[in-house]
Write a protein that holds these residues in place. Structure first.
Motif, PDB file in Angstrom:
ATOM      1  N   MET A 130       0.830  -1.200   0.048  1.00 40.64           N
ATOM      2  CA  MET A 130       0.059   0.110  -0.094  1.00 40.64           C
ATOM      3  C   MET A 130       0.879   1.219   0.168  1.00 40.64           C
ATOM      4  O   MET A 130       1.837   1.197   0.612  1.00 40.64           O
ATOM      5  CB  MET A 130      -0.886  -0.057   1.132  1.00 40.64           C
ATOM      6  N   ASN A 131       0.416   2.426  -0.676  1.00 40.54           N
ATOM      7  CA  ASN A 131       1.051   3.726  -0.688  1.00 40.54           C
ATOM      8  C   ASN A 131       0.593   4.402   0.479  1.00 40.54           C
ATOM      9  O   ASN A 131      -0.488   4.077   1.038  1.00 40.54           O
ATOM     10  CB  ASN A 131       0.824   4.443  -2.024  1.00 40.54           C
ATOM     11  N   ASP A 132       1.059   5.602   0.552  1.00 42.40           N
ATOM     12  CA  ASP A 132       0.584   6.452   1.410  1.00 42.40           C
ATOM     13  C   ASP A 132      -0.865   6.850   1.305  1.00 42.40           C
ATOM     14  O   ASP A 132      -1.696   7.104   2.270  1.00 42.40           O
ATOM     15  CB  ASP A 132       1.520   7.759   1.520  1.00 42.40           C
ATOM     16  N   PHE A 133      -1.406   7.187   0.108  1.00 45.06           N
ATOM     17  CA  PHE A 133      -2.731   7.558   0.065  1.00 45.06           C
ATOM     18  C   PHE A 133      -3.705   6.233   0.472  1.00 45.06           C
ATOM     19  O   PHE A 133      -4.977   6.766   1.063  1.00 45.06           O
ATOM     20  CB  PHE A 133      -3.275   7.608  -1.537  1.00 45.06           C
ATOM     21  N   GLU A 134      -3.492   4.979   0.106  1.00 45.06           N
ATOM     22  CA  GLU A 134      -4.357   3.997   0.362  1.00 45.06           C
ATOM     23  C   GLU A 134      -4.229   3.792   1.820  1.00 45.06           C
ATOM     24  O   GLU A 134      -5.182   3.431   2.366  1.00 45.06           O
ATOM     25  CB  GLU A 134      -3.648   2.556  -0.299  1.00 45.06           C
ATOM     26  N   LYS A 135      -3.040   4.030   2.524  1.00 41.28           N
ATOM     27  CA  LYS A 135      -2.964   3.880   4.051  1.00 41.28           C
ATOM     28  C   LYS A 135      -3.896   5.074   4.669  1.00 41.28           C
ATOM     29  O   LYS A 135      -4.578   4.803   5.725  1.00 41.28           O
ATOM     30  CB  LYS A 135      -1.714   3.796   4.513  1.00 41.28           C
ATOM     31  N   GLY A 136      -3.819   6.126   3.959  1.00 42.22           N
ATOM     32  CA  GLY A 136      -4.740   7.174   4.495  1.00 42.22           C
ATOM     33  C   GLY A 136      -6.186   7.049   4.503  1.00 42.22           C
ATOM     34  O   GLY A 136      -7.114   7.384   5.286  1.00 42.22           O
TER      35      GLY A 136
END
Length: 516
Positions: free
Chosen positions: A495-501
Motif C-alpha cells: 500500500m502507498n500513503d494514499f491507500e493507508k490514509g
C-alpha cells in the motif's frame, strides 16, 4: 429560493441514505444467500435444484426484450421533471406503459413457444418427470416476467424522482421476506414449484406497491395521449448500446447453464450455478467499490487535455480494487474448496473450480471498471460492446466444444479464455492506443501489489498442516490468520500513503470524537 434549496437538500439526503441502504441490501443479500442456499440445496436435492436453476436461466433470457428502455425511462422522466414539462412527462409514461405491455405480451408468446418445445430441446438430458416439472416451472416464470414488464415502469419513474429511500427499503424488505417464505414452503414439502410461485407472487406484490406509491405518494397519473414519434426515435438511439450490452451479458454469462442442461443434465447445472454464485459475489464487491469513485470521471474528462488526470484516476482506483479483489481471490483459492464441501455438501466439488477459473482472469477487468466510465464520458463505448459481442459468441462456441469432454470445468474455461482475449488483451490495447490511458503504469503498479499478495498466499497455504478442526470453526481460525498475514504484508510492502490514509483517517476521526 428557500423552497428550492430545501428540495435540493432533501434530494441529497435521499441519495446519501439510498447509498447506505444499497450497501445494506448488498450485505444482506450475500449473507442471506450464504445461509439459505445450503438449506435449499439439501431440501431440493441436486437434480431439482439444477432444474430450478436451468428454468430460471432460460426464462431470464426474455429480459433482453427490455431493449434497454429501463435507463431511458429514468433519463427522460428526470429531464422533463427538471424542465417542468409535465404534459410531455405524462405522454412519456403512457408511451412506455403501452410499449412494455406489448413487450410483456410478446414475452408470454415466446415463453409459450419455449414450453411447447421443451421436449425437443432437453429430451437428451432430462428425464420425463423432469421435463414435465420444467414445463410447470417455466409457465410460472413466463407469466411472472410478462407481468413484470408493464409494472416495472413505475419503479423507473420512482427512481427518476430520486425516491431512493422508498425503493431501497422496499428492496431490503423483499430480500428479507423471500427466504422466510421459501423456508416455510420447503418445510411443507412443496419444493421448486412452490418456491418459484412464491417468488412470482412476492415480486408482483412489490411491483404493485410501486404502482400504489406512484399514484398515492407521487400523485401521478398515466393518462392516454399520442405517441411522440421524434421522442421515440431519440429513445431508440439512446437505448441501442444499452440493449446490445444486455444481449452480450446474457450470451456471456447465461448460456453455459443452458448448454450444460442440453448436453449433460440438471446435476451439472446445479454445480455450475453454485460456482457462478461465488463469482457473482466477487463482481458485486468490485462494482460497489468503483461506484464511489466513478462520478468524478465525466468532470475530469472535460478538464484533462493530455489524459494524465484520467490515467491517475484509472491507476488509483485500479490499485484499490485490486487490493480488495486479490484478498478475496486469495482467500477463496485457499479455503473455497473446503468451504463449499461444508456449505453445499457432497457432489459440488467442481463448483470450486468453476468459480476459481472465472475469478482469476476477471480480477483485471474488474479492477479496471473505471475504464468503462471513461469510455462513456468520451462517447467511445461502442468498441467495447463490439469486443464483448465477439467474446460472447466465442464463449458459446468453445463451451459447446468443451462441455462433453470436460463438463462444467470446460464451460468455465471457455468463459475464462474469452475474458483473457477480450476484456484483458484487446481492451487494454484499446485503452492504451485510443483512449490514451497509461496501461504500462497500471500493470507496473499491479505487479508491485501482486508480490505481497503472493507471499501471504504462499505462507498461508501451509494452513493445512495446522492441527485444527476440519469444520467451520477450524476454517474460521484459518481465515483470521490469513487475513492478518495478508493485511500486514500488503501494508508493509504494497500500500502507498494514499491507500493507508483511506484507512487511517476514519480511525483518527473516531478517536478525536471519542476524546471530545
Amino acid at each position: 429560493m428557500r423552497k428550492k434549496m430545501h428540495i435540493m437538500e432533501k434530494g441529497k439526503s435521499q441519495i446519501r441514505i439510498g447509498v447506505v441502504l444499497s450497501y445494506a441490501a448488498l450485505f444482506l443479500s450475500v449473507a442471506i444467500s450464504l445461509v439459505y442456499t445450503p438449506f435449499m440445496l439439501r431440501k431440493l436435492g441436486q437434480a431439482e435444484y439444477g432444474l430450478f436453476s436451468l428454468v430460471n436461466s432460460v426464462v431470464a433470457n426474455l429480459a433482453i426484450l427490455d431493449f434497454g428502455f429501463e435507463n431511458a425511462i429514468i433519463r427522460y422522466t428526470a429531464k422533463y421533471r427538471a424542465e417542468n414539462e409535465f404534459e410531455k412527462e405524462k405522454s412519456l409514461h403512457f408511451m412506455f406503459f403501452v410499449m412494455y405491455s406489448i413487450i410483456g405480451l410478446i414475452a408470454f408468446i415466446i415463453g409459450l413457444i419455449l414450453i411447447l418445445n421443451i421436449d425437443n430441446i432437453f429430451s437428451a438430458s432430462l428425464t420425463p418427470e423432469e421435463l414435465s416439472r420444467a414445463k410447470t416451472l417455466m409457465l410460472i416464470a413466463v407469466v411472472n416476467i410478462s407481468i413484470s414488464f408493464p409494472l416495472g415502469v413505475f419503479a423507473g419513474i420512482i427512481q427518476a424522482y430520486e425516491k431512493f429511500v422508498f425503493l431501497k427499503t422496499a428492496n431490503i424488505a423483499r430480500i428479507c421476506l423471500n427466504p422466510i417464505i421459501m423456508v416455510a414452503i420447503l418445510l411443507f414439502g412443496y419444493k421448486s414449484v412452490g418456491i418459484l410461485l412464491a417468488v412470482a407472487i412476492i415480486g408482483t406484490l412489490f411491483s404493485l406497491l410501486n404502482m400504489v406509491y406512484f399514484y398515492k405518494v407521487l400523485n401521478k397519473r398515466i393518462s392516454v395521449s399520442k405517441f411522440d414519434m421524434p421522442l421515440l426515435k431519440g429513445i431508440g438511439a439512446y437505448s441501442f448500446f444499452v440493449f446490445l450490452n444486455i444481449i452480450i451479458d446474457r450470451l456471456y454469462w447465461a448460456t453455459d447453464q443452458l448448454i450444460l442442461g442440453m448436453y449433460i443434465g440438471t446435476a451439472a447445472v446445479a454445480v455450475y450455478t453454485i460456482g457462478s454464485q461465488f463469482f457473482n459475489y466477487y463482481v458485486q464487491i468490485s462494482t460497489s467499490i468503483s461506484g464511489v469513485f466513478l462520478p468524478r470521471v465525466v468532470e475530469l474528462d472535460a478538464k484533462d487535455a493530455d489524459g494524465s488526470l484520467l490515467s491517475d484516476t484509472f491507476v488509483k482506483v485500479g490499485r484499490i480494487q485490486f487490493l480488495v479483489l486479490s484478498f478475496v481471490l486469495s482467500g477463496f483459492a485457499l479455503f473455497g474448496k473446503e468451504f463449499i464441501a461444508i456449505w453445499a455438501g457432497d457432489g459440488y466439488e467442481s463448483a470450486y473450480y468453476v468459480a476459481l477459473i472465472t475469478m482469476i482472469p476477471s480480477i483485471v477487468p474488474l479492477s479496471q471498471n473505471v475504464g468503462i466510465s471513461i469510455l462513456q464520458a468520451k462517447n467511445m463505448h461502442a468498441f467495447r460492446s463490439i469486443v464483448y459481442l465477439f467474446i460472447a459468441v466465442l464463449n458459446v462456441v468453445l463451451s459447446v466444444a468443451l462441455v462433453k469432454p470436460y463438463g462444467v470445468v470446460g464451460c468455465a474455461a471457455a468463459t475464462g479464455l474469452g475474458c483473457v482475449l477480450g476484456q484483458i488483451i484487446i481492451m487494454n490495447i484499446y485503452y492504451q492506443k485510443k483512449i490514451g490511458l497509461d496501461i504500462p503504469r497500471y500493470w507496473a503498479e499491479i505487479g508491485r501489489l501482486s508480490m505481497p499478495a503472493a507471499v501471504s498466499f504462499a505462507v498461508c497455504s501451509l494452513h493445512n498442516e495446522l492441527p485444527l478442526d476440519p469444520g467451520l470453526g477450524g476454517l474460521f481460525i484459518k481465515g483470521i490468520i490469513f487475513s492478518c498475514i495478508f493485511m500486514l504484508t500488503v501494508w508493509v510492502k504494497g500500500m502507498n500513503d494514499f491507500e493507508k490514509g483511506l484507512l487511517i483517517m476514519p480511525l483518527k476521526r473516531v478517536l478525536l470524537r471519542g476524546e471530545r
